[in-house]
Scaffold this motif. Structure first.
Motif, PDB file in Angstrom:
ATOM      1  N   UNK A  63      33.285  53.465  50.051  1.00  0.00           N
ATOM      2  CA  UNK A  63      32.250  53.154  49.070  1.00  0.00           C
ATOM      3  C   UNK A  63      33.882  52.619  47.645  1.00  0.00           C
ATOM      4  N   UNK A  64      34.806  53.375  48.109  1.00  0.00           N
ATOM      5  CA  UNK A  64      35.976  53.270  47.281  1.00  0.00           C
ATOM      6  C   UNK A  64      36.129  52.061  46.960  1.00  0.00           C
ATOM      7  N   UNK A  65      36.849  51.450  48.569  1.00  0.00           N
ATOM      8  CA  UNK A  65      37.032  49.805  49.058  1.00  0.00           C
ATOM      9  C   UNK A  65      35.722  48.958  48.148  1.00  0.00           C
ATOM     10  N   UNK A  66      34.453  49.771  48.323  1.00  0.00           N
ATOM     11  CA  UNK A  66      33.558  48.347  48.542  1.00  0.00           C
ATOM     12  C   UNK A  66      33.247  48.263  46.465  1.00  0.00           C
ATOM     13  N   UNK A  67      33.882  49.564  45.545  1.00  0.00           N
ATOM     14  CA  UNK A  67      33.839  49.410  44.296  1.00  0.00           C
ATOM     15  C   UNK A  67      34.450  48.355  44.126  1.00  0.00           C
ATOM     16  N   UNK A  68      36.190  48.411  44.336  1.00  0.00           N
ATOM     17  CA  UNK A  68      36.797  47.121  43.554  1.00  0.00           C
ATOM     18  C   UNK A  68      36.708  46.020  44.548  1.00  0.00           C
ATOM     19  N   UNK A  69      35.788  45.858  45.772  1.00  0.00           N
ATOM     20  CA  UNK A  69      35.151  44.494  45.982  1.00  0.00           C
ATOM     21  C   UNK A  69      33.908  44.039  44.550  1.00  0.00           C
ATOM     22  N   UNK A  70      33.563  44.713  44.268  1.00  0.00           N
ATOM     23  CA  UNK A  70      32.121  44.415  43.251  1.00  0.00           C
ATOM     24  C   UNK A  70      33.004  43.624  41.305  1.00  0.00           C
ATOM     25  N   UNK A  71      34.084  45.169  41.421  1.00  0.00           N
ATOM     26  CA  UNK A  71      35.064  44.470  40.540  1.00  0.00           C
ATOM     27  C   UNK A  71      35.090  43.104  40.334  1.00  0.00           C
TER      28      UNK A  71
ATOM     29  N   UNK B 219      32.774  41.059  39.721  1.00  0.00           N
ATOM     30  CA  UNK B 219      32.087  40.657  38.475  1.00  0.00           C
ATOM     31  C   UNK B 219      33.138  40.328  37.652  1.00  0.00           C
ATOM     32  N   UNK B 220      34.514  40.572  38.034  1.00  0.00           N
ATOM     33  CA  UNK B 220      35.891  39.967  36.893  1.00  0.00           C
ATOM     34  C   UNK B 220      35.994  38.702  36.691  1.00  0.00           C
ATOM     35  N   UNK B 221      36.889  39.018  38.068  1.00  0.00           N
ATOM     36  CA  UNK B 221      37.683  37.442  38.885  1.00  0.00           C
ATOM     37  C   UNK B 221      36.836  36.273  38.792  1.00  0.00           C
ATOM     38  N   UNK B 222      35.830  36.590  39.502  1.00  0.00           N
ATOM     39  CA  UNK B 222      34.881  35.010  40.505  1.00  0.00           C
ATOM     40  C   UNK B 222      34.106  35.253  39.295  1.00  0.00           C
ATOM     41  N   UNK B 223      33.365  36.227  38.509  1.00  0.00           N
ATOM     42  CA  UNK B 223      31.743  36.013  37.871  1.00  0.00           C
ATOM     43  C   UNK B 223      30.675  35.908  38.318  1.00  0.00           C
ATOM     44  N   UNK B 224      30.857  36.303  39.529  1.00  0.00           N
ATOM     45  CA  UNK B 224      29.540  36.251  40.451  1.00  0.00           C
ATOM     46  C   UNK B 224      28.822  37.329  39.891  1.00  0.00           C
TER      47      UNK B 224
END
Ligand code: UDP
Ligand code: MG
Length: 314
Positions: A242-250, A253-258
């Motif tokens: 879940x921590x890994x997935x959290x990083x993916x989501x961040x 959102x932040x870098x690619x703006x998806x």
């Protein structure tokens, strides 16, 4: 040396007399000093009446223990072992699937080598469906990997034991008795001899797939704490994921703006984690219920009647 046969009986009205007669024939001239301890495990048919007749005709050779209700074969074995007076004790079924002649072979194997404390008969060829054979061998593979003791595929509780081993088994006061594990836990030098299981003479087996499955789970819980460690592992692994997935989501959102459309993911995750949590709780509950029953310290069986009271007890 005296031999005691411990015979658990649950609704075996047609088999008990036959068992007694065939044992006498098999032992004739070969085993002189023996007793038969029948344990009537709360039968609802005429087993009690028929055992009484056997006792009345052979009071010095037979004991009959009658339970107040059905406590299960494991309890019947425990009661039989507690009342057996022999220097050697053999557990054998009442339905003649296990032939008394095999007991003679066991005695022979034991007399050949005095370092042997126990002779166990194992089924060389199982008389059952391919499916059951596969399921059973799968169970033995799993339990042998995770349990603290060894389990031998095909070895049942049909075994001849010396007094020291019997006493060690009786010292194990656990309420949930899983014989296969107990026999192996106490140790001692065991020799395995092959035997062929006969067809049941009368009546039907008390086992079905669900009962066997419950018995298998009971065995794992009684002799292994691996499932508890396993769920700790699952917990750690899911937290890490879940921590890994959290990083993916961040990052998304932040870098690619998806925009992260979350509905389906959340539903699946909630259900998945809820499932795992309930599973873990259930597993803890299994261990807890065992502790609960054990601390209540209830007797393993309740006797209603004892024909042929022995000197060792009472
Ligand atoms: N038995 C018992 N209590 C029970 C179930 C079975 O004492 O609750 C006895 C039964 O009378 C028989 C032995 O245990 O002598 C083995 O039972 P069964 O033949 O049903 O098992 P299977 O041979 O099919 O494994
Ligand atoms: Mg049977």
């Amino acid at each position: 040396m005296k031999l005691s046969l411990v015979v658990p009986c649950f609704n075996e009205e047609e088999n008990v007399q036959l068992f007694f007669d065939e044992t006498q024939i098999a032992f004739e001239g070969l085993v002189g000093n023996y007793e038969i301890v029948f344990v009537n495990d709360g039968s609802t048919d005429n087993t009690r009446k028929n055992l009484k007749v056997i006792y009345e005709n052979n009071p010095d050779k037979v004991q009959v223990l009658t339970f107040s209700r059905n406590f299960g074969k494991e309890s019947a074995i425990f009661a039989g072992l507690s009342h057996a007076k022999g220097d050697l004790v053999c557990i054998i079924d009442a339905d003649l699937q296990q032939r008394p002649e095999v007991v003679i072979e066991m005695l022979k194997a034991m007399s050949e080598d005095d370092s042997i404390d126990c002779v166990t008969a194992y089924q060389e060829n199982r008389k059952e469906s391919k499916f059951m054979t596969v399921v059973k061998s799968g169970f033995y593979k799993v339990i042998n990997k995770i349990a603290d003791v060894d389990f031998v595929n095909g070895a049942s509780d049909f075994r001849l034991m010396k007094r020291n081993m019997v006493d060690a088994i009786l010292d194990m006061g656990e309420y949930h008795r899983f014989s296969k594990g107990i026999f192996s836990w106490v140790g001692f030098n065991t020799k395995y001899i092959p035997y062929t299981v006969e067809e049941r003479r009368f009546g039907k087996s008390k086992w079905n797939f669900i009962k066997l499955l419950k018995y298998a789970i009971e065995g794992i819980i009684s002799f292994s704490t691996f499932p508890l460690k396993f769920v700790t592992g699952i917990g750690l692994a899911t937290s890490f994921a879940s921590v890994l997935y959290l990083l993916v989501v961040i990052f998304q959102k932040l870098i690619f703006g998806i925009d992260v459309p979350g509905y389906a993911t959340i539903v699946v995750l909630v259900l998945f984690l809820g499932g795992i949590q309930l599973f873990c709780l259930g597993l803890l509950g299994e261990y807890l219920s065992k502790i609960y029953m054990q601390v209540k310290n209830r007797p393993i069986y309740v006797l209603k009647e004892h024909l042929g009271k022995d000197e060792r007890k009472n």
